[in-house]
Design a protein around this motif. Structure first.
Motif, PDB file in Angstrom:
ATOM      1  N   LEU A  17       0.827  -1.200   0.000  1.00  0.00           N
ATOM      2  CA  LEU A  17       0.000   0.000   0.000  1.00  0.00           C
ATOM      3  C   LEU A  17       0.862   1.251   0.000  1.00  0.00           C
ATOM      4  N   HIS A  18       0.530   2.169  -0.901  1.00  0.00           N
ATOM      5  CA  HIS A  18       1.103   3.514  -0.920  1.00  0.00           C
ATOM      6  C   HIS A  18      -0.017   4.505  -0.646  1.00  0.00           C
ATOM      7  N   SER A  19       0.334   5.691  -0.127  1.00  0.00           N
ATOM      8  CA  SER A  19      -0.661   6.731   0.103  1.00  0.00           C
ATOM      9  C   SER A  19      -0.043   8.093  -0.208  1.00  0.00           C
ATOM     10  N   TYR A  20      -0.822   8.926  -0.910  1.00  0.00           N
ATOM     11  CA  TYR A  20      -0.345  10.250  -1.316  1.00  0.00           C
ATOM     12  C   TYR A  20      -1.466  11.271  -1.180  1.00  0.00           C
ATOM     13  N   THR A  21      -1.075  12.524  -0.926  1.00  0.00           N
ATOM     14  CA  THR A  21      -2.018  13.626  -0.969  1.00  0.00           C
ATOM     15  C   THR A  21      -1.608  14.601  -2.068  1.00  0.00           C
ATOM     16  N   MET A  22      -2.595  15.286  -2.639  1.00  0.00           N
ATOM     17  CA  MET A  22      -2.309  16.339  -3.622  1.00  0.00           C
ATOM     18  C   MET A  22      -2.040  17.674  -2.948  1.00  0.00           C
ATOM     19  N   TRP A  23      -2.542  17.847  -1.706  1.00  0.00           N
ATOM     20  CA  TRP A  23      -2.485  19.151  -1.066  1.00  0.00           C
ATOM     21  C   TRP A  23      -2.097  19.032   0.398  1.00  0.00           C
ATOM     22  N   LEU A  24      -1.581  20.141   0.924  1.00  0.00           N
ATOM     23  CA  LEU A  24      -1.411  20.339   2.361  1.00  0.00           C
ATOM     24  C   LEU A  24      -1.950  21.719   2.699  1.00  0.00           C
ATOM     25  N   ASN A  25      -2.601  21.858   3.841  1.00  0.00           N
ATOM     26  CA  ASN A  25      -3.144  23.154   4.228  1.00  0.00           C
ATOM     27  C   ASN A  25      -2.117  24.067   4.871  1.00  0.00           C
ATOM     28  N   VAL A  26      -0.951  23.518   5.219  1.00  0.00           N
ATOM     29  CA  VAL A  26       0.092  24.303   5.876  1.00  0.00           C
ATOM     30  C   VAL A  26       1.197  24.594   4.878  1.00  0.00           C
ATOM     31  N   HIS A  27       1.531  25.859   4.713  1.00  0.00           N
ATOM     32  CA  HIS A  27       2.550  26.267   3.752  1.00  0.00           C
ATOM     33  C   HIS A  27       3.894  25.630   4.078  1.00  0.00           C
ATOM     34  N   ASP A  28       4.507  25.025   3.060  1.00  0.00           N
ATOM     35  CA  ASP A  28       5.839  24.412   3.182  1.00  0.00           C
ATOM     36  C   ASP A  28       5.871  23.263   4.183  1.00  0.00           C
ATOM     37  N   GLY A  29       4.690  22.714   4.538  1.00  0.00           N
ATOM     38  CA  GLY A  29       4.662  21.631   5.510  1.00  0.00           C
ATOM     39  C   GLY A  29       5.321  20.366   5.024  1.00  0.00           C
ATOM     40  N   ARG A  30       5.420  20.218   3.714  1.00  0.00           N
ATOM     41  CA  ARG A  30       6.014  19.003   3.141  1.00  0.00           C
ATOM     42  C   ARG A  30       7.428  18.745   3.646  1.00  0.00           C
ATOM     43  N   ARG A  31       8.150  19.795   4.028  1.00  0.00           N
ATOM     44  CA  ARG A  31       9.540  19.653   4.456  1.00  0.00           C
ATOM     45  C   ARG A  31       9.681  19.282   5.927  1.00  0.00           C
ATOM     46  N   THR A  32       8.578  19.226   6.674  1.00  0.00           N
ATOM     47  CA  THR A  32       8.674  19.057   8.119  1.00  0.00           C
ATOM     48  C   THR A  32       8.397  17.642   8.594  1.00  0.00           C
ATOM     49  N   VAL A  33       7.938  16.767   7.726  1.00  0.00           N
ATOM     50  CA  VAL A  33       7.593  15.406   8.125  1.00  0.00           C
ATOM     51  C   VAL A  33       7.648  14.513   6.888  1.00  0.00           C
ATOM     52  N   GLY A  34       7.928  13.232   7.080  1.00  0.00           N
ATOM     53  CA  GLY A  34       7.859  12.301   5.968  1.00  0.00           C
ATOM     54  C   GLY A  34       6.415  12.149   5.522  1.00  0.00           C
ATOM     55  N   LEU A  35       6.174  12.297   4.226  1.00  0.00           N
ATOM     56  CA  LEU A  35       4.801  12.373   3.742  1.00  0.00           C
ATOM     57  C   LEU A  35       4.736  11.981   2.271  1.00  0.00           C
ATOM     58  N   GLY A  36       3.737  11.162   1.924  1.00  0.00           N
ATOM     59  CA  GLY A  36       3.494  10.867   0.526  1.00  0.00           C
ATOM     60  C   GLY A  36       2.768  12.026  -0.129  1.00  0.00           C
ATOM     61  N   HIS A  37       3.418  12.670  -1.105  1.00  0.00           N
ATOM     62  CA  HIS A  37       2.855  13.867  -1.734  1.00  0.00           C
ATOM     63  C   HIS A  37       2.966  13.741  -3.249  1.00  0.00           C
ATOM     64  N   LEU A  38       1.850  13.915  -3.927  1.00  0.00           N
ATOM     65  CA  LEU A  38       1.839  13.700  -5.379  1.00  0.00           C
ATOM     66  C   LEU A  38       2.667  14.725  -6.136  1.00  0.00           C
ATOM     67  N   PHE A  39       2.816  15.934  -5.601  1.00  0.00           N
ATOM     68  CA  PHE A  39       3.519  16.972  -6.339  1.00  0.00           C
ATOM     69  C   PHE A  39       5.025  16.970  -6.099  1.00  0.00           C
ATOM     70  N   THR A  40       5.488  16.312  -5.041  1.00  0.00           N
ATOM     71  CA  THR A  40       6.925  16.312  -4.763  1.00  0.00           C
ATOM     72  C   THR A  40       7.531  14.916  -4.810  1.00  0.00           C
ATOM     73  N   ASP A  41       6.718  13.888  -4.825  1.00  0.00           N
ATOM     74  CA  ASP A  41       7.223  12.527  -4.918  1.00  0.00           C
ATOM     75  C   ASP A  41       7.027  12.007  -6.336  1.00  0.00           C
ATOM     76  N   ASP A  42       7.781  10.993  -6.680  1.00  0.00           N
ATOM     77  CA  ASP A  42       7.593  10.315  -7.964  1.00  0.00           C
ATOM     78  C   ASP A  42       6.768   9.070  -7.692  1.00  0.00           C
ATOM     79  N   ALA A  43       5.445   9.247  -7.629  1.00  0.00           N
ATOM     80  CA  ALA A  43       4.562   8.141  -7.279  1.00  0.00           C
ATOM     81  C   ALA A  43       4.670   6.995  -8.272  1.00  0.00           C
ATOM     82  N   LEU A  44       4.815   7.307  -9.543  1.00  0.00           N
ATOM     83  CA  LEU A  44       4.895   6.247 -10.549  1.00  0.00           C
ATOM     84  C   LEU A  44       6.140   5.388 -10.329  1.00  0.00           C
ATOM     85  N   ALA A  45       7.268   6.035 -10.032  1.00  0.00           N
ATOM     86  CA  ALA A  45       8.502   5.285  -9.782  1.00  0.00           C
ATOM     87  C   ALA A  45       8.377   4.447  -8.513  1.00  0.00           C
TER      88      ALA A  45
END
Length: 288
Positions: A115-143
């Protein structure tokens, strides 16, 4: 999640070899405060959310959604730990920001599921850099799906995506879903839209673009219509994979805390009719 047992009326519908869902919002860590720069409301879960989910039969829940960081990165990590302590496996969020590959692998009735899990959005600005997170815009989900494929029998992807309060799916997300299947996914389970959307079969795989709300406060109309999606996974000769016996169990949200219960026959017909209409452009059919 409200207190008590919000899933009591649907616990039979949730019983399965593996039950998965999306947990919208964190369990705040001790002393945590809501993030003031969050867009939208700061959602939160009660301290016993993991126990509530475990009693209902949930095995895996996605944490990758736009509200994960509403109470800061420490609360996101705390949520993953509390969910795991209760015996529910979190997917889509973890502590190490440098670790970019964190699938969940489960053995289920003789099959290995990834199982993989990803989000398209975060409500907190620049939050992607503060925790490990599956994110469609910054991760290579296909790879990542391709990398997981050789180690499991089936790949299931949970996606927090799609336009809110719109029953229909449009080109870009449909194209992305097809790309994920071409990369090796077998099932996509979508959430975020707060309403039901159509199902699609693509080369034998299954896409549920949105299953709507399940426990969500102060909702009505289309946002109070939902469904439990059930299906079977089977592996045949030559490694052939199949997703079969797909069923939708209509649910409505009502009562003091807008909790799920099996839909009445009248409401079930309305929900299945809606799924039939929004699935028609996707080439899917829904039987009564």
């Amino acid at each position: 999640l409200p207190g008590g047992d919000p899933f009591a009326a649907v616990v039979g519908s949730l019983a399965a070899y593996l039950t998965v869902g999306n947990l919208e919002g964190p369990i705040p860590a001790p002393g945590a405060k809501p993030m003031l720069d969050a867009h939208g409301p700061n959602l939160l879960q009660p301290p016993d959310a993991g126990d509530v989910l475990r009693r209902a039969g949930f095995d895996v829940v996605s944490l990758a959604n736009n509200h994960l960081l509403d109470w800061g990165a420490r609360s996101a990590v705390h949520t993953a730990a509390e969910i795991a302590r209760a015996g529910v496996t979190p997917v889509g969020a973890w502590e190490d920001t440098d670790d970019r590959f964190q699938p969940v692998i489960r053995e289920v009735d003789g099959l290995t599921l990834g199982l993989h899990s990803y989000t398209m959005w975060l409500n907190v600005h620049d939050g992607r850099r503060t925790v490990g997170l599956g994110h469609l815009f910054t991760d290579d989900a296909l790879a990542e799906i391709t990398a997981l494929r050789p180690y499991v029998d089936f790949v299931v992807v949970l996606l927090h995506w799609e336009r809110e309060n719109d029953h229909f799916t449009y080109g870009l997300n449909r194209y992305l879903a097809h790309e994920m299947f071409d990369a090796g996914a077998d099932v996509i389970l979508g959430h975020h839209a707060h309403v039901l959307k159509g199902l699609e079969r693509y080369r034998g795989a299954l896409i549920a673009y949105s299953l709507g709300n399940f426990v969500f406060g102060s909702v009505g109309g289309a946002q109070a219509q939902s469904a439990v999606l059930r299906f079977e996974l089977a592996k045949g000769g030559g490694g052939r994979r199949s997703v079969r016996a797909v069923r939708l169990l209509p649910v409505t949200l009502d009562g003091a805390h807008w909790t799920p219960r099996p839909a009445s026959s009248h409401d079930a017909r309305r929900i299945l009719g809606l799924l039939r209409r929004c699935g028609r452009p996707l080439g899917s059919t829904v039987d009564d």
